[in-house]
Scaffold this motif. Structure first.
Motif, PDB file in Angstrom:
ATOM      1  N   LEU A 187       9.349  -5.581 -10.182  1.00  0.00           N
ATOM      2  CA  LEU A 187       8.273  -5.074  -9.355  1.00  0.00           C
ATOM      3  C   LEU A 187       8.824  -3.999  -8.438  1.00  0.00           C
ATOM      4  CD1 LEU A 187       5.284  -5.483  -8.761  1.00  0.00           C
ATOM      5  CD2 LEU A 187       5.960  -7.078  -6.969  1.00  0.00           C
ATOM      6  N   MET A 188       8.212  -2.820  -8.468  1.00  0.00           N
ATOM      7  CA  MET A 188       8.642  -1.679  -7.662  1.00  0.00           C
ATOM      8  C   MET A 188       7.483  -1.265  -6.771  1.00  0.00           C
ATOM      9  SD  MET A 188      11.627  -1.375  -9.056  1.00  0.00           S
ATOM     10  CE  MET A 188      12.383   0.187  -8.819  1.00  0.00           C
ATOM     11  N   TYR A 189       7.775  -0.429  -5.766  1.00  0.00           N
ATOM     12  CA  TYR A 189       6.699   0.087  -4.922  1.00  0.00           C
ATOM     13  C   TYR A 189       7.025   1.495  -4.465  1.00  0.00           C
ATOM     14  CZ  TYR A 189       9.350  -0.422  -0.578  1.00  0.00           C
ATOM     15  OH  TYR A 189      10.273  -0.287   0.421  1.00  0.00           O
ATOM     16  N   TYR A 190       5.977   2.204  -4.040  1.00  0.00           N
ATOM     17  CA  TYR A 190       6.128   3.497  -3.381  1.00  0.00           C
ATOM     18  C   TYR A 190       5.078   3.564  -2.294  1.00  0.00           C
ATOM     19  CZ  TYR A 190       2.238   4.959  -6.391  1.00  0.00           C
ATOM     20  OH  TYR A 190       1.034   5.043  -7.037  1.00  0.00           O
ATOM     21  N   LEU A 191       5.254   4.473  -1.354  1.00  0.00           N
ATOM     22  CA  LEU A 191       4.327   4.611  -0.239  1.00  0.00           C
ATOM     23  C   LEU A 191       3.294   5.677  -0.564  1.00  0.00           C
ATOM     24  CD1 LEU A 191       6.862   4.450   2.723  1.00  0.00           C
ATOM     25  CD2 LEU A 191       5.481   2.603   1.791  1.00  0.00           C
TER      26      LEU A 191
END
Length: 110
Positions: free
Chosen positions: A48-52
């Motif tokens: 699981l990855m994220y970005y703003l």
């Protein structure tokens, strides 16, 4: 009563099975349902990855880059070790740059 149990036979191999073998489910070789089956090399693990986004909120994804092409960050926390050899240096650096959380005053309750 006379109970004569016939031995349990494996019909394909025509041999006697022990009770443990007869109770175990037969799993085909190479089956993915085996607990020790290895993942094929063409399947990658999904992290699981994220970005703003524009508002500063996290957008979660499984991709390694966001729509602008920048690299996403991992959404999983780092492993914690109670036997941390370098915690003293980390605390000293945070104090030096003013980002050590215990030194910041607590906000007043509402």
């Amino acid at each position: 009563p006379n109970y004569n149990f016939a031995p349990i036979l494996d019909r394909k191999k025509k041999k006697k099975l022990t009770t443990n073998q007869s109770l175990l489910p037969r799993i085909k070789k190479g089956s993915q349902t085996r607990p020790h089956a290895k993942r094929p090399p063409n399947q990658l693990k999904m992290h699981l990855m994220y970005y703003l986004d524009e508002n500063g909120k996290r957008v979660y994804t499984l991709k390694k880059s966001n729509p602008e092409g920048k690299v996403t960050e991992s959404a999983h926390p780092a492993r914690f070790s109670p036997d941390d050899k370098f915690s003293r240096q980390r605390v000293a650096l945070k104090k030096r740059f003013g980002i050590y959380l215990p030194d910041t005053p607590l906000p007043k309750p509402l």
